[in-house]
Design a protein around this motif. Structure first.
Motif, short mmCIF file in Angstrom:
data_model
loop_
_atom_site.label_atom_id
_atom_site.label_comp_id
_atom_site.label_asym_id
_atom_site.label_seq_id
_atom_site.Cartn_x
_atom_site.Cartn_y
_atom_site.Cartn_z
N MET A 1 20.56 -0.92 21.37
CA MET A 1 21.60 -1.47 22.24
C MET A 1 22.38 -2.58 21.54
N ASN A 2 21.69 -3.42 20.79
CA ASN A 2 22.36 -4.51 20.09
C ASN A 2 23.23 -4.00 18.94
N ILE B 1 25.08 -1.29 19.10
CA ILE B 1 26.29 -0.66 19.63
C ILE B 1 27.52 -1.55 19.54
N PRO B 2 27.49 -2.79 20.10
CA PRO B 2 28.70 -3.62 20.03
C PRO B 2 29.06 -4.03 18.61
N ILE B 3 28.05 -4.18 17.76
CA ILE B 3 28.31 -4.58 16.37
C ILE B 3 29.07 -3.48 15.64
N ALA C 1 30.75 -1.00 17.02
CA ALA C 1 32.04 -0.80 17.66
C ALA C 1 33.06 -1.82 17.17
N ALA C 2 32.63 -3.08 17.05
CA ALA C 2 33.54 -4.13 16.57
C ALA C 2 33.91 -3.90 15.11
N ARG D 1 36.45 0.91 21.26
CA ARG D 1 35.91 0.43 22.55
C ARG D 1 34.86 1.40 23.06
N VAL D 2 33.75 0.85 23.54
CA VAL D 2 32.71 1.66 24.15
C VAL D 2 32.94 1.65 25.66
N LEU E 1 33.66 6.96 24.01
CA LEU E 1 34.34 6.00 23.16
C LEU E 1 35.85 6.15 23.26
N CYS F 1 38.73 5.94 20.96
CA CYS F 1 38.96 5.90 19.52
C CYS F 1 39.54 7.23 19.08
#
Length: 246
Positions: A27-28, A30-32, A34-35, A40-41, A55, A57
């Motif tokens: 889970m941690n 995913i945003p990393i 994506a950035a 955008r998720v 997504l 994209c």
């Protein structure tokens, strides 16, 4: 804007996440990722033996995202457990999510409407016919009212999971879904192997012993065939054969 549904194949004889901490790592990540890729998720769900993402994209970015996600998690399992999961071989399905196209039902002739609906009843305005020949639910389901009642998808999901029908389903041993999570069953399997046969894993047991472990999982935890294959590491076909030997 482009939106893509990214789904990995279901693993039959292994799982992605062995413990709760594995979920946290995933889970941690995913945003990393994506950035890093500038996407955008919109939504995601991490299941025991597969994952889903929606997504915003391009298609190439969607592929890059899931490849990087698998690479990141494989590296983690290598460091944490000393094994490298072959997630690179875990096939991925990427599909563009597009808004369903429809035509107004009232634009059809009376004869065409009868052929489609098999009735001559007057129809309300605003109904749309989709490409597959059925009336699109979004043209008659009052979504704004549903959203105002439940406020969030989470609250609606809570209601569905706590309905009388859902509770009854969970009490049926042969229901389509297992009652307990894979992460709950995995240590139980190891404990049964050690307690009953002084072995560390199911694969060290003889077939008659493996069959007994599966029997225990079915009657004590209502595990289905798919879950048994995942938590024991035995091929699906082997599990079916052993269950039939009871």
């Amino acid at each position: 804007m482009e939106f893509y549904l990214v789904t990995t194949d279901h693993l039959e004889d292994k799982i992605w996440f062995k413990e709760q901490k594995d979920f946290k790592v995933a889970m941690n990540a995913i945003p990393i990722i994506a950035a890093m890729l500038g996407i955008r998720v919109i939504a995601f769900i991490l299941m025991s033996n597969h994952v889903h993402f929606i997504l915003e994209c391009t298609q190439s970015q969607a592929l890059e995202f899931i490849n990087e996600f698998k690479r990141h998690f494989s590296y983690y399992t290598h460091i944490e457990y000393g094994v490298r999961k072959n997630l690179r071989r875990n096939k991925v399905d990427i599909r563009r999510v597009s808004k369903p196209k429809g035509i107004p039902l009232e634009s059809l002739s009376a004869r065409a409407r009868y052929k489609l609906l098999h009735c001559k009843q007057d129809i309300p305005a605003g109904l749309l016919i989709g490409e597959d020949g059925y009336i699109l639910p979004e043209s008659y389901v009052v979504t704004s009212f549903v959203e105002s009642v439940f406020r969030t998808p989470k609250s609606m999901n809570y209601y569905l999971n706590n309905s009388s029908k859902a509770k009854a389903l969970h009490n049926v041993p042969d229901s389509t879904g297992p009652v307990f999570k894979d992460q709950t069953i995995i240590p139980v399997v190891a404990d049964l192997c050690q307690t009953l046969y002084r072995k560390a894993s199911v694969k060290e047991l003889e077939q008659i012993q493996q069959a007994e472990i599966l029997r225990q999982l079915r009657f004590r935890f209502s595990s289905n065939v798919n879950q048994m294959a995942r938590v024991t590491g035995l091929p699906y076909e082997t599990v079916v054969k052993l269950l039939e030997s009871f």
